[in-house]
Design a protein around this motif. Sequence first.
Motif, PDB file in Angstrom:
ATOM      1  N   TYR A  16      78.556  54.264  11.038  1.00  0.00           N
ATOM      2  CA  TYR A  16      78.472  55.586  11.652  1.00  0.00           C
ATOM      3  C   TYR A  16      77.093  55.754  12.267  1.00  0.00           C
ATOM      4  N   PRO A  17      76.998  56.507  13.348  1.00  0.00           N
ATOM      5  CA  PRO A  17      75.671  56.799  13.897  1.00  0.00           C
ATOM      6  C   PRO A  17      74.887  57.691  12.927  1.00  0.00           C
ATOM      7  N   GLU A  18      73.581  57.720  13.089  1.00  0.00           N
ATOM      8  CA  GLU A  18      72.749  58.548  12.216  1.00  0.00           C
ATOM      9  C   GLU A  18      72.935  60.035  12.491  1.00  0.00           C
ATOM     10  N   THR A  19      73.240  60.373  13.731  1.00  0.00           N
ATOM     11  CA  THR A  19      73.260  61.770  14.148  1.00  0.00           C
ATOM     12  C   THR A  19      74.626  62.175  14.690  1.00  0.00           C
ATOM     13  N   LEU A  20      75.044  63.365  14.324  1.00  0.00           N
ATOM     14  CA  LEU A  20      76.211  63.998  14.926  1.00  0.00           C
ATOM     15  C   LEU A  20      75.685  65.172  15.741  1.00  0.00           C
ATOM     16  N   GLU A  46      74.087  55.828  19.813  1.00  0.00           N
ATOM     17  CA  GLU A  46      73.916  55.906  18.377  1.00  0.00           C
ATOM     18  C   GLU A  46      74.157  57.306  17.834  1.00  0.00           C
ATOM     19  N   ALA A  47      74.505  58.265  18.684  1.00  0.00           N
ATOM     20  CA  ALA A  47      74.825  59.613  18.236  1.00  0.00           C
ATOM     21  C   ALA A  47      76.292  59.886  18.508  1.00  0.00           C
ATOM     22  N   ALA A  48      76.964  60.440  17.520  1.00  0.00           N
ATOM     23  CA  ALA A  48      78.342  60.890  17.714  1.00  0.00           C
ATOM     24  C   ALA A  48      78.268  62.294  18.310  1.00  0.00           C
ATOM     25  N   TYR A 123      76.709  61.232   8.379  1.00  0.00           N
ATOM     26  CA  TYR A 123      75.568  61.362   9.276  1.00  0.00           C
ATOM     27  C   TYR A 123      74.319  61.809   8.514  1.00  0.00           C
ATOM     28  N   GLU A 124      73.165  61.318   8.953  1.00  0.00           N
ATOM     29  CA  GLU A 124      71.893  61.743   8.364  1.00  0.00           C
ATOM     30  C   GLU A 124      71.529  63.148   8.824  1.00  0.00           C
ATOM     31  N   THR A 125      71.859  63.444  10.085  1.00  0.00           N
ATOM     32  CA  THR A 125      71.568  64.767  10.634  1.00  0.00           C
ATOM     33  C   THR A 125      72.754  65.253  11.455  1.00  0.00           C
ATOM     34  N   VAL A 126      72.893  66.566  11.514  1.00  0.00           N
ATOM     35  CA  VAL A 126      73.860  67.210  12.395  1.00  0.00           C
ATOM     36  C   VAL A 126      73.032  68.151  13.256  1.00  0.00           C
TER      37      VAL A 126
END
Length: 145
Positions: A16-20, A46-48, A123-126
């Motif tokens: 999964y990417p780190e960021t959504l 790399e971001a969803a 995700y690490e961040t949204v």
Amino acid sequence: MSNDTHTTPVPESTQYPETLRLTIQSGAAAFDAALEAVADDPAAAEAAVVSFETAEGIRRLLTDRRLELIQSLMAAPAASITELAERVDRSYSVVHEDIELLADTGIVKFRQDGQSKAPFIPYETVELDVTISAAGVAGGAELSV
């Protein structure tokens, strides 16, 4: 409302990417922006991205209670929806409904754990990405949100 379409078979092997990023723009505009971003910077993939057509759509989704669920799951995955409901001190049925809505949007994923579906956010961040600009209409400006 729910079925097994949200269940991720082997989440540990899924990248999964780190960021959504949650955006407000039409589906076509979101698609065009994603293609343009990847062409300019391959790391942009790399971001969803989950796009909403209107600001109202994102406001309806991101209630205070759902944001609490998102934060709780980002801090630690839950073994089940029951465990998550107990963690946030809310009824199972309300949490289940909220989690299914967040899963329908692509924010929450599930691991199958026996008879339970274990919700998690990979995700690490949204990030909430809201851009307001003039639509370029002569004689007046319209906001895109």
